[in-house]
Design an enzyme around this catalytic site. Structure first.
Site, PDB file in Angstrom:
ATOM      1  N   GLU A 199       2.135   6.563  -7.222  1.00  0.00           N
ATOM      2  CA  GLU A 199       0.978   7.267  -7.353  1.00  0.00           C
ATOM      3  C   GLU A 199       1.208   8.851  -7.381  1.00  0.00           C
ATOM      4  O   GLU A 199       1.050   9.564  -8.217  1.00  0.00           O
ATOM      5  CB  GLU A 199      -0.337   6.946  -6.896  1.00  0.00           C
ATOM      6  CG  GLU A 199      -0.899   5.561  -7.130  1.00  0.00           C
ATOM      7  CD  GLU A 199      -2.157   4.982  -6.489  1.00  0.00           C
ATOM      8  OE1 GLU A 199      -2.599   5.863  -5.741  1.00  0.00           O
ATOM      9  OE2 GLU A 199      -2.207   3.751  -6.017  1.00  0.00           O
TER      10      GLU A 199
ATOM     11  N   TYR B  14       0.481  -1.133   0.028  1.00  0.00           N
ATOM     12  CA  TYR B  14       0.051  -0.065  -0.113  1.00  0.00           C
ATOM     13  C   TYR B  14       0.780   1.111  -0.196  1.00  0.00           C
ATOM     14  O   TYR B  14       0.623   2.015  -0.838  1.00  0.00           O
ATOM     15  CB  TYR B  14      -0.968   0.128   1.247  1.00  0.00           C
ATOM     16  CG  TYR B  14      -2.045   1.116   1.156  1.00  0.00           C
ATOM     17  CD1 TYR B  14      -2.713   1.245   2.370  1.00  0.00           C
ATOM     18  CD2 TYR B  14      -2.407   1.541  -0.125  1.00  0.00           C
ATOM     19  CE1 TYR B  14      -3.828   2.261   2.132  1.00  0.00           C
ATOM     20  CE2 TYR B  14      -3.362   2.755  -0.016  1.00  0.00           C
ATOM     21  CZ  TYR B  14      -4.153   2.875   1.026  1.00  0.00           C
ATOM     22  OH  TYR B  14      -4.864   3.886   1.166  1.00  0.00           O
TER      23      TYR B  14
END
Lengths: 312, 248
Positions: free
Chosen positions: B177, B170
């Site tokens: 991103e 994660y």
């Protein structure tokens, strides 16, 4: 059912911990839940009646103020559960806050406060008449809502949770600021079809506002006797209420109509987006109301749809 | 950001890197179950294709730079396909929240199309590889988890992997991103991509550059919440299994 000498004992437990919060003895068998709430409030002053959820089961529905102790499915020692609903705020207050915001926020943009469009444009005014018209209509809409809140509406529930107000205000006030920004912008472009478009929009606006007001008055009259129960609304002599033949919630129908007309008048995408969101929200509310009516009344008019005649 | 929400039998309402306790619910009918099994198998296969594509390209090129181009098409296809999961929730064959699932899938699709595809200059960035690898591993595990759950035969290894690997994947994905969006900023500013300015007849303006910055800022409140939620879920699910084993 009733105890000896008509008295009950009532114990109130916390819904989560099941800890006994209070024990009331010698409670009259015809005592209402409202009275029990008041007694509980005396013991716990911080939990005023509006924020008490009193229920028969820990996770059950909150009992209404009007319920009578001996008519509930309880023994002579009644066990009730308490849940704190959090700080509450009255509906009237909610609407006053929610509607005053957009009214004044729009003015900040209309009068071009310095911090809005920069110092060069401060306090200037638009050359386009439609911008003045839009301000009048927007203000009229919210003033009408404020007047209705004070004089017309009769609410079935007294309060709502305080935290909702922050969420709601952010939404209404935020959108008001966003659309006011564009309508009153120095680079605003008036509608493509000019006067024809604007005049059409104004007429539609006035008709929808009149319609919306008529419905609110009609709904308020259903509760003229001060009752809080639901009744089926019917069309009256006022032609605007004839929409009741076709929809359950014509007030929402007219409201969406008002915002559509405002979109046409200003030819502004943010207004259109706000209209779309209003439409979605009101459709949800209308469907809810419609299905509640259907559940409660066997003889509910079958021609009616929730918000749009024949369609939705 | 987070991986897409549930699409399978037993557990739901999560963001793909971890999940809630599997719940005993009425569940979808036989036809819906068959469809969901097929859907999840296809998605597992699709992400495996992307994984294999990455490995092959790496071996062929000898470096890990610019591997995006070798998996661009399957990535777009299968990540976009995840939009179906919103419909699964809407039609009730998957007991997840429509809003939550929509939010998660849309954020992925946004990054795939509105950032990586639209701003060609970032496609050679290493940050792209960072999130693609994170997504690939996560999705392979997630979709196989759902497949096995639907067939009522979930190997502990898959469950463990799903509720543990997110701890690394994660943050890895989020970093990739954010770095990619950040790299895209100057090019968006320069080209005025997806931006519209006044005056125009719709009386509307939109600055994509500012929008991207707001998106980046939104990671700050959202990421820690989701991460700690998943850690909490992990404790619940994996300790529950331990107890089960002990009591057998």
């Amino acid at each position: 059912m009733g105890g000896r000498a008509g008295f009950f004992e009532v114990e109130i437990l916390d819904w989560k911990t099941k800890k006994q919060l209070c024990f009331l003895d010698k409670v009259e068998s015809n005592a209402t839940i409202r009275e029990i709430r008041l007694m509980f409030h005396k013991l716990y002053p911080q939990w005023y009646p509006a924020r008490q959820s009193i229920r028969l089961d820990p996770k059950g529905k909150s009992l209404r103020d009007e319920e009578i102790l001996q008519h509930l499915p309880v023994g002579t020692t009644a066990t009730l559960y308490f849940k704190d609903l959090g700080p509450q705020i009255g509906w009237t207050m909610v609407f006053l806050i929610e509607y005053t915001g957009p009214l004044f926020i729009y003015f900040l943009f209309y009068f071009r406060m310095p911090f809005v469009y920069g110092l060069d444009e401060r306090f200037t005014s638009s050359p386009h008449p439609v911008v003045n018209l839009a301000c009048i209509c927007h203000s009229f809409h919210y003033i009408k809502r404020l007047i209705e809140t004070i004089f017309v509406h009769r609410f079935s529930h007294g309060t709502m949770p305080l935290r909702n107000i922050v969420k709601n205000c952010l939404y209404y006030w935020g959108f008001a600021a966003w659309l006011a920004y564009y309508i009153n912008h120095p680079l605003y472009t008036p509608p493509s079809y000019g006067k024809k478009q604007i005049n059409f929009a104004v007429i539609m606006f006035l008709l929808c506002e009149a319609g919306n007001f008529s419905i609110h008055v009609a709904l308020s009259d259903l509760r003229r006797d001060g009752s809080r129960t639901r009744k089926i609304p019917y069309p009256t002599k006022n032609p605007f209420t004839w929409l009741f033949f076709f929809v359950s919630c014509p007030n929402y129908t007219y409201e969406v109509g008002t915002w559509i007309s405002f979109t046409i008048m200003t030819q502004c995408v943010p207004v259109g987006l706000f209209t779309l969101l209003c439409f979605i929200q009101m459709t949800i509310w209308a469907k809810d109301k419609h299905y509640t009516y259907l559940r409660e009344f066997k003889d509910y008019p079958s021609l009616r749809m929730p918000i749009i005649p024949f369609l939705l | 950001m987070a991986a897409a929400g549930g699409s399978g039998g037993a557990s739901r309402a999560d963001n793909g890197y971890g999940s809630q306790q599997p719940r005993r619910r009425k569940g979808p009918g036989a036809l819906a179950t068959a469809y969901l099994v097929i859907y999840n198998v296809v998605m597992t296969a699709g992400w495996l294709v992307i994984a294999v594509g990455l490995v092959r390209a790496y071996l062929a090129k000898g470096s890990y730079h610019s591997l995006y181009y070798s998996i661009e098409k399957p990535l777009k296809f299968f990540q976009t396909g995840a939009l179906l999961e919103i419909l699964h929730c809407a039609f009730g064959i998957v007991p997840s929240s429509v809003v939550l699932t929509a939010f998660q899938v849309m954020s992925r699709v946004f990054l795939t199309w509105a950032v990586t595809h639209s701003v060609k200059e970032v496609q050679t960035e290493d940050s792209v590889l960072l999130f693609v690898v994170a997504w690939t591993i996560t999705e392979i595990i997630r979709y196989s988890f759902y497949t096995f759950s639907l067939l009522n035969h979930l190997p502990y290894l898959i469950k463990w992997a799903r509720y543990t690997l997110f701890i690394v994947l994660y943050p890895m994905g989020v970093s990739g991103e954010l770095l990619t969006i950040y790299a895209a900023l100057p090019f968006v500013r320069q080209s005025g991509l997806y931006s519209i300015s006044l005056p125009n007849k719709y009386n509307f303006s939109f600055d994509y550059y500012t929008f991207l910055i707001l998106v980046m800022i939104s990671y700050i409140p959202i990421f820690p919440q989701l991460y700690f939620h998943m850690l909490h879920q992990r404790r619940k699910v994996l300790s529950h299994t331990e107890e089960h084993k002990k009591s057998e």
